[in-house]
Design an enzyme around this catalytic site. Structure first.
Site, short mmCIF file in Angstrom:
data_model
loop_
_atom_site.label_atom_id
_atom_site.label_comp_id
_atom_site.label_asym_id
_atom_site.label_seq_id
_atom_site.Cartn_x
_atom_site.Cartn_y
_atom_site.Cartn_z
CB THR A 202 1.50 0.49 4.94
OG1 THR A 202 1.95 -0.90 3.86
CG2 THR A 202 2.58 0.85 5.54
N GLY A 203 -0.17 -2.21 5.72
CA GLY A 203 0.04 -3.65 6.51
C GLY A 203 -1.12 -4.40 6.10
NE ARG B 228 -8.62 -7.58 2.25
CZ ARG B 228 -7.28 -7.01 2.40
NH1 ARG B 228 -7.11 -6.05 1.43
NH2 ARG B 228 -6.83 -6.68 3.55
N GLY C 258 -9.74 -3.95 2.28
CA GLY C 258 -8.91 -3.67 3.42
C GLY C 258 -9.11 -2.43 4.15
CG ASP C 259 -5.72 -0.98 6.20
OD1 ASP C 259 -5.60 -1.71 5.12
OD2 ASP C 259 -4.77 -0.05 6.35
CB THR D 278 -0.93 -0.02 1.20
OG1 THR D 278 -1.58 -1.13 1.13
CG2 THR D 278 -1.88 1.21 1.53
N GLY E 111 -4.47 -5.40 6.30
CA GLY E 111 -5.75 -4.37 6.43
C GLY E 111 -6.56 -4.66 7.58
#
Ligand code: GLY
Length: 343
Positions: free
Chosen positions: A263-264, A240, A242-243, A212, A266
């Site tokens: 970032t990671g 899907r 994510g964050d 990200t 999510g």
């Protein structure tokens, strides 16, 4: 109060031969945003410009070069927030948008907050944005990785230590490389403390690439903005999310407190509303750097999540932290001639 801009190119694992390309990509993105700030432009414009530079760089997991879903499609998410007005724009699951952050910006200027999929693309057309072919977002490198099945070892996250940026006067480049060596040496053990091993749990090896991208800026008027853009995690289930397009999770900004981009993995950032939590640490009196560390420590201890975040406080002071092997980043603040970049 001073101008400030920080970008990231994703947290996760990266082979050493890619470090310089990642640093250079972040440097270029920081310059793109900085040019806008020094010309008196807004933090929001600077964040958008920096993220577009990262989306256009096929080396990052956003825009062109994003990772693919398990059925081989690039489904992109992006979002950004204006800390002055608390306006938010975000898009999720778009497949025909070259620069999702630009579309998110158009959403921010509308009555909507978050648009998804075909509806977001219809909104783009009505806003005068060109749609691309889905295949234009897929690089040969990502296609080859998808064909291989995103095998373990291919950009897997082997997060192994909480490493922290120490702000503009530190050499976090050297620090990160040292930490990376320490992580390798630990060979599958997780440590959690700034510069020291404090526990030894099994490390997360989840087979997902995190890449990200994101940016945070403070402009001459003291306004903050933050944003993020991603292809999500490799081989994700279609649909899907994510964050990254979720305010308070992948990004957050509020004048006076600052801005955050995450970032990671999510799902864990969503569970904790981690970007907002980082700002709450500032509200509680933490410095920028202490807030970044506290948020990643929370990610680590509360949900055993992997990732990192970048942060500027309301006065443009820099903070960043990660518990993964690397997090490409670059920042520039008033008084610096060129951005500092590290992994
Ligand atoms: N942080 C990006 C994602 O999990 O989708």
């Amino acid at each position: 109060m001073g101008l400030a801009l920080i970008v990231h190119g994703g947290a996760g694992a990266m082979s050493r031969d890619r470090y310089e390309a990642a640093r250079e990509g972040c440097r270029a993105a920081a310059v793109a945003g900085w040019r806008i700030l020094v010309q008196g432009g807004s933090a929001l414009d600077a964040v958008q410009a920096a993220i577009m530079a990262l989306e256009d760089n096929p080396g990052f997991n956003a825009g062109t070069g994003a990772v693919l879903t398990k059925d081989g499609r690039a489904q992109l998410d992006a979002g950004l927030m204006d800390g002055a007005t608390l306006d938010i724009g975000a898009v999720a699951g778009v497949e025909r948008i070259k620069n999702p952050i630009a579309l998110a910006r158009s959403v921010l200027a509308s009555p909507h907050v978050l648009l998804m999929g075909a509806g977001a693309e219809e909104f783009a057309v009505n806003a005068g944005m060109a749609l691309c072919e889905p295949g234009e977002l897929v690089t040969p490198a990502q296609y080859a990785r998808w064909q291989r099945g995103y095998a373990a070892g291919d950009d897997v996250n082997i997060g192994s230590q909480l490493d922290v940026g120490a702000g503009p006067h530190s050499n976090s480049n050297g620090k990160s490389e040292k930490a990376e060596k320490a992580g390798s040496a630990k060979n599958g053990r997780r440590s959690g403390k700034v510069g020291a091993q404090v526990d030894a749990q099994p490390v997360h090896v989840d087979g997902h690439k995190h890449g990200t991208v994101g940016a945070v800026a403070v402009d001459a008027a003291g306004h903050t903005a933050a944003g993020a853009s991603t292809g999500g995690i490799a081989a994700k289930h279609p649909g899907r999310i994510g964050d990254t397009p979720l305010p308070g999770c992948g990004f957050c900004a509020e004048d006076g407190l600052g801005g955050v981009s995450s970032t990671g993995h999510g799902e864990d950032f969503i569970r904790l509303l981690l970007a907002r939590r980082a700002l709450d640490f500032i509200a509680a009196g933490h410095s920028a750097q202490a807030a970044a560390i506290a948020a990643i420590r929370l990610l680590d201890t509360r949900v055993h999540g992997d990732g990192g975040l970048i942060l500027l406080d309301g006065a443009g002071r820099v903070g960043y932290a990660r518990n993964t092997q690397t997090m490409a980043h670059a920042f520039i603040i008033e008084g610096m001639d060129t951005p500092f970049a590290g992994v």
